[in-house]
Design an enzyme around this catalytic site. Structure first.
Site, short mmCIF file in Angstrom:
data_model
loop_
_atom_site.label_atom_id
_atom_site.label_comp_id
_atom_site.label_asym_id
_atom_site.label_seq_id
_atom_site.Cartn_x
_atom_site.Cartn_y
_atom_site.Cartn_z
N ASP A 178 0.79 -1.06 -0.14
CA ASP A 178 0.06 0.04 -0.08
C ASP A 178 1.04 1.09 -0.11
O ASP A 178 1.82 1.27 0.74
CB ASP A 178 -0.90 0.05 1.23
CG ASP A 178 -2.24 1.05 1.05
OD1 ASP A 178 -3.26 0.44 1.08
OD2 ASP A 178 -2.16 1.98 0.56
N SER A 185 -10.86 10.17 6.56
CA SER A 185 -12.01 9.62 5.66
C SER A 185 -12.02 7.87 5.67
O SER A 185 -12.82 7.27 5.08
CB SER A 185 -12.34 10.11 4.53
OG SER A 185 -10.98 9.81 3.60
N LEU A 187 -11.44 5.90 8.13
CA LEU A 187 -11.68 5.23 9.52
C LEU A 187 -13.06 4.99 9.38
O LEU A 187 -13.37 3.86 10.34
CB LEU A 187 -11.23 6.09 10.54
CG LEU A 187 -9.78 6.44 10.51
CD1 LEU A 187 -9.73 7.64 11.89
CD2 LEU A 187 -8.92 5.70 10.62
N GLN A 188 -13.82 5.01 8.51
CA GLN A 188 -15.33 4.70 8.43
C GLN A 188 -15.26 3.00 8.07
O GLN A 188 -16.21 2.32 8.43
CB GLN A 188 -16.05 5.50 7.62
CG GLN A 188 -17.44 5.01 6.74
CD GLN A 188 -17.35 4.50 5.37
OE1 GLN A 188 -16.27 4.30 4.76
NE2 GLN A 188 -18.38 4.38 4.67
N ARG A 189 -14.39 2.48 7.47
CA ARG A 189 -14.19 1.12 7.15
C ARG A 189 -12.98 0.57 7.36
O ARG A 189 -12.88 -0.56 7.35
CB ARG A 189 -14.82 1.19 5.84
CG ARG A 189 -14.02 1.72 4.73
CD ARG A 189 -14.43 1.99 3.40
NE ARG A 189 -13.56 2.42 2.51
CZ ARG A 189 -13.31 4.01 2.52
NH1 ARG A 189 -13.74 4.71 3.44
NH2 ARG A 189 -12.26 4.67 1.80
N ASN A 247 -8.95 -0.77 -8.48
CA ASN A 247 -8.93 -0.37 -9.77
C ASN A 247 -8.78 -1.35 -10.82
O ASN A 247 -7.80 -2.41 -10.43
CB ASN A 247 -8.08 0.92 -9.89
CG ASN A 247 -6.64 0.49 -9.54
OD1 ASN A 247 -5.90 -0.14 -10.74
ND2 ASN A 247 -5.92 0.39 -8.54
N CYS A 287 -9.64 -17.17 -14.81
CA CYS A 287 -8.73 -16.24 -14.44
C CYS A 287 -9.76 -14.88 -14.44
O CYS A 287 -10.72 -14.80 -14.87
CB CYS A 287 -7.49 -15.89 -15.11
SG CYS A 287 -7.64 -15.14 -16.75
N CYS A 290 -10.80 -13.92 -17.96
CA CYS A 290 -11.94 -14.99 -18.22
C CYS A 290 -13.26 -14.23 -17.81
O CYS A 290 -14.24 -14.32 -18.31
CB CYS A 290 -11.93 -16.46 -17.78
SG CYS A 290 -10.41 -17.26 -17.99
N CYS A 304 -14.93 3.75 -5.03
CA CYS A 304 -15.82 4.01 -3.70
C CYS A 304 -15.66 5.29 -3.40
O CYS A 304 -16.60 6.15 -2.77
CB CYS A 304 -14.78 3.07 -2.71
SG CYS A 304 -15.07 1.54 -2.51
ZN LIG Z 1 -8.38 -16.52 -18.50
#
Ligand SMILES: [Zn+2]
Length: 394
Positions: A178, A185, A187-189, A247, A287, A290, A304
């Protein structure tokens, strides 16, 4: 009333016994069953043995020993408990059971192969006691979790519950990718973080929380943007990847890299009040390409931050991702390979959809061109520059 000696003599008349030399000839064919106590087992055991202390034999035999006609060699320290154990197994319907005369002591004295099993310490047996009680996990499964590596993409909404539960479960190494800092903002989740951590790197905040929860876990942090230049190096050596990215370019990049490295990906995504989970196991199931050969146009796929999300929702989806990761690590049950689980919080419903492997898939199909790891634009088509800087010829 029979004395212990008389009882043992009677039992020995009803069962079959064999010498260590004949037992060794059965290594690799028969199931070796160690019925001693934990401390005896920890000091040395026959390689590949199934371990069920005598007191648990009746309750655990069926889940640990398999078919009733499995050939079984039972042993204890000197051959008495194993004689009683063999009789119990006969009573339970096992048809091919022998007890080893002289037990592990004679086996060891005769210089036959034995190992000291990797064992949990007393503190770990207490911490993971509720796992160890599950025959499907047991001490060996817990040991396996402690030796496992899981990589989490994102220390955000999905990564938070997944990381917390995987750390609590004792997954020995957790990698976290990360590149953001903690914002109020979030901390809501994003329950890995808290007020004191606002402005801190998310990976550092995650590491603090997880290490406080379980010091057994080695948290490896990657404070970078996942890209074509680093994805193969970062995912290398992990057993399972939990994808909490938000993303499409990163999901496609991860998909192609995980196919190359043959690492299963537990995919999760959330949107407003809905979430989805699936497992992409390279070349065994479909995958991500697919499932979704092309990303939806950006105006139909708001993130989000644009569309909003119920804070509890990633808690549910990320927790299911943790369940799937543990199932893959321990080879338990039916993972969501070839299935997409869709959750709707407003209807409070779970639905499962079949997802088939696409023979024409550009990434994992039979006629797919060799995979090239490249940066993607918002349409998830490779840019003209490869990871090593060379030009792609379109
Ligand atoms: Zn595939």
């Amino acid at each position: 009333m029979a004395s212990y000696r008389e009882l043992l003599t009677q039992v020995k008349q009803r069962i079959h016994e064999i010498q260590p030399v004949d037992s060794e000839a059965r290594l690799g064919q028969a199931t070796f069953l160690d019925v001693r106590e934990q401390d005896e087992h920890d000091q040395g055991t026959i390689p590949g043995s199934v371990f069920i202390p005598r007191g648990h034999l009746e309750s655990q035999a069926e889940s640990k020993l398999g078919a009733k006609d499995t050939p079984i060699v039972v042993y204890c320290a000197a051959g008495a408990r194993s004689a009683f154990g063999a009789e119990t197994l006969h009573q339970l319907g096992y048809t091919d059971v022998v007890s080893m005369v002289g037990g592990f002591s004679r086996w060891k004295n005769e210089d036959r192969p034995w190992i000291t099993p990797a064992a949990l310490d007393a503190e770990q047996r207490n911490r993971y006691g509720r796992h160890i009680l599950l025959p499907e996990v047991g001490e060996s499964g817990q040991q396996h979790l402690l030796e496992s590596n899981v990589l989490l993409l994102g220390a955000g909404g999905l990564g938070s519950p997944a990381a917390l539960y995987l750390a609590a479960a004792g997954v020995g190494t957790l990698g976290i990718v990360d590149m953001d800092v903690v914002d109020a903002s979030n901390l809501q989740r994003q329950i890995l973080h808290n007020m004191d951590r606002i402005g801190e790197r998310k990976v550092d905040s995650a590491k603090k929380t997880l290490t406080q929860l379980n010091p057994d876990v080695d948290v490896v942090t990657y404070d970078v943007r996942l890209g074509a230049d680093n994805v193969l190096d970062i995912i290398d050596g992990y057993d399972v990847i939990v994808d909490g990215t938000d993303n499409f370019p990163t999901r496609y990049l991860l998909n192609d890299a995980s196919l190359l490295k043959r690492i299963p990906v537990v995919h999760g995504s959330i949107f407003r009040f809905e979430g989805q989970v699936s497992v992409f196991k390279p070349y065994e199931g479909p995958c991500y390409r697919c499932l979704l050969p092309q990303p939806p146009p950006p105006e139909l796929a708001p993130s989000c931050s644009e569309a909003g999300v119920l804070g509890v929702l990633p808690g549910i989806i990320g927790s299911i991702q943790a369940v799937e990761a543990i199932k893959l690590l321990l080879d338990l049950g039916d993972p969501l390979i070839g299935r997409l689980l869709a959750y709707d919080a407003l209807d409070e419903t779970f639905r499962t959809f079949k997802v088939r492997r696409d023979p024409e898939c550009p990434a994992c199909g039979e006629r797919a061109a060799p995979i090239v790891i490249a940066e993607y634009d918002e349409h998830c088509l490779p840019h003209a520059v490869l990871a090593d800087g060379t030009q792609l010829s379109h």
